[in-house]
Scaffold this active site. Structure first.
Site, short mmCIF file in Angstrom:
data_model
loop_
_atom_site.label_atom_id
_atom_site.label_comp_id
_atom_site.label_asym_id
_atom_site.label_seq_id
_atom_site.Cartn_x
_atom_site.Cartn_y
_atom_site.Cartn_z
N TYR A 33 0.84 -1.20 0.00
CA TYR A 33 0.00 0.00 0.00
C TYR A 33 0.87 1.25 0.00
O TYR A 33 2.07 1.18 0.22
CB TYR A 33 -0.98 -0.01 1.18
CG TYR A 33 -0.37 0.28 2.54
CD1 TYR A 33 0.43 -0.65 3.19
CD2 TYR A 33 -0.60 1.50 3.18
CE1 TYR A 33 0.97 -0.39 4.45
CE2 TYR A 33 -0.06 1.77 4.43
CZ TYR A 33 0.72 0.82 5.06
OH TYR A 33 1.26 1.08 6.30
N LYS A 149 6.43 -1.70 1.96
CA LYS A 149 5.21 -1.21 2.62
C LYS A 149 4.08 -2.20 2.38
O LYS A 149 3.17 -1.96 1.59
CB LYS A 149 4.86 0.20 2.11
CG LYS A 149 3.99 0.97 3.07
CD LYS A 149 3.99 2.44 2.73
CE LYS A 149 2.96 3.23 3.51
NZ LYS A 149 3.16 3.26 4.96
N GLU A 182 11.35 2.33 14.73
CA GLU A 182 10.44 3.35 14.21
C GLU A 182 9.10 3.19 14.92
O GLU A 182 8.96 2.33 15.80
CB GLU A 182 10.27 3.21 12.69
CG GLU A 182 9.65 1.88 12.28
CD GLU A 182 9.51 1.71 10.77
OE1 GLU A 182 9.35 2.71 10.06
OE2 GLU A 182 9.56 0.56 10.32
N LEU A 207 10.89 1.34 7.53
CA LEU A 207 10.36 1.90 6.29
C LEU A 207 11.12 3.19 5.96
O LEU A 207 11.40 4.00 6.85
CB LEU A 207 8.87 2.23 6.47
CG LEU A 207 8.17 2.60 5.17
CD1 LEU A 207 7.93 1.36 4.31
CD2 LEU A 207 6.85 3.29 5.44
#
Ligand code: PDD
Length: 287
Positions: A33, A149, A182, A207
């Site tokens: 996505y 992702k 993260e 990411l």
């Protein structure tokens, strides 16, 4: 107001939009996505998100469902139809529909594409930024390819729920070396005790945030030293300030971690300045 979704080639009413029960995204999380922020009706960081979309697809060997230009037109049409001035556009591509089998189907089905757009209350978002959010830390339990992702977001979802149950706005994952990787849906930053801006380097299993990259590009307008180096929860506790970046949060000040205040417990000047610069840039970009 009626909402519209784009599903496999056409816009349909959001309430009627549906995918097949044997879509591999539904059964195996076999899909990826992207999320674009929308500010003043414009797509933000268009190129960066398209580049990452392309990379995610190619890493999973999913055929791009559409060429770049028509896809961009559809994203803009989704914004228009849903009358989004401030919010998000969500794009999902899965490997498509096939009888359930872990290995790739042969022949490969056509990829399935879904696009939605939603408004975010700007006043509420600004108020949240003015107050800042708190974060909790959680053990890093995700797989080794967080640079892709993918729609497989269960650890992120569990982490975010834990944060919510503790009254926090985000969860930061901590790896086996005791370093923050993260957030569940954002990149993590601090201005450390020495006044150095720190965020984890992207060779780590995180990411490669598009907002992160844009914010790095704004540092020429902020007088601060940067060190792309991971930090511990302890360093975050002792930091002068902290913030997160992402298409959803843009730049969001973080004022506490695991129940301890960061700095004076209020949004810091660097976070506030970067948020203002990022939004100003978004408003003056020509996308
Ligand atoms: N999340 N890290 C993770 C795990 C993310 O899910 C995201 C974005 C980011 C920030 O990336 P970017 O700046 O490119 O948005 C970092 C999106 C917004 C989401 O899942 O909704």
């Amino acid at each position: 107001m009626s909402r519209w979704a784009y599903v496999n080639g056409r816009f349909v009413r959001h309430g009627d939009a549906a995918v097949h029960i044997e879509d591999r995204g539904y059964q195996l999380s076999d899909g990826i996505y992207e999320v674009w922020a929308v500010v003043d009706g414009r797509l933000i960081d268009v190129e960066g998100h398209f580049e990452r979309l392309q990379r995610s697809l190619s890493e999973l060997r999913i055929t791009p469902p559409m060429a770049r230009r028509p896809l961009e037109l559809v994203l803009r049409e989704a914004i228009r139809r849903n009358r989004v001035t401030y919010g998000l556009v969500y794009l999902q591509v899965t490997r498509g529909v096939a009888p359930r089998d872990h290995a790739f189907p042969d022949p490969m089905p056509a990829p399935a594409i879904v696009i939605t757009a939603k408004s975010i209350n700007r006043t509420a978002a600004d108020a949240r930024a003015a107050k800042g959010i708190t974060v909790i830390t959680m053990p890093e339990i995700r797989w080794g390819r967080c640079d892709i992702k993918t729609i497989g977001l269960l650890p992120n979802s569990l982490a975010k729920q834990a944060a919510r149950e503790q009254g926090a706005g985000e969860a930061w994952f901590v790896d086996d070396d005791g370093l923050i990787t993260e957030g569940a849906s954002s990149n993590a930053w601090i201005v450390d005790a020495e006044g150095v801006l720190r965020t984890r380097d992207t060779t780590a299993n995180i990411l490669r945030g598009v907002t992160r990259k844009s914010v790095l590009g704004l540092l020429g307008e902020v007088n601060i030293r940067l060190d792309e180096r991971a930090f511990t929860p302890e360093e975050a506790k002792n930091a002068r300030e902290a913030f997160i970046t992402g298409a959803g949060a843009l730049v969001m000040p973080v004022v506490g971690i695991d129940g301890s205040p960061i700095g004076d417990g209020r949004p810091g000047p660097v976070a506030q300045r970067l948020r203002a610069l990022y939004i100003r840039n978004a408003q003056t970009s020509n996308s």
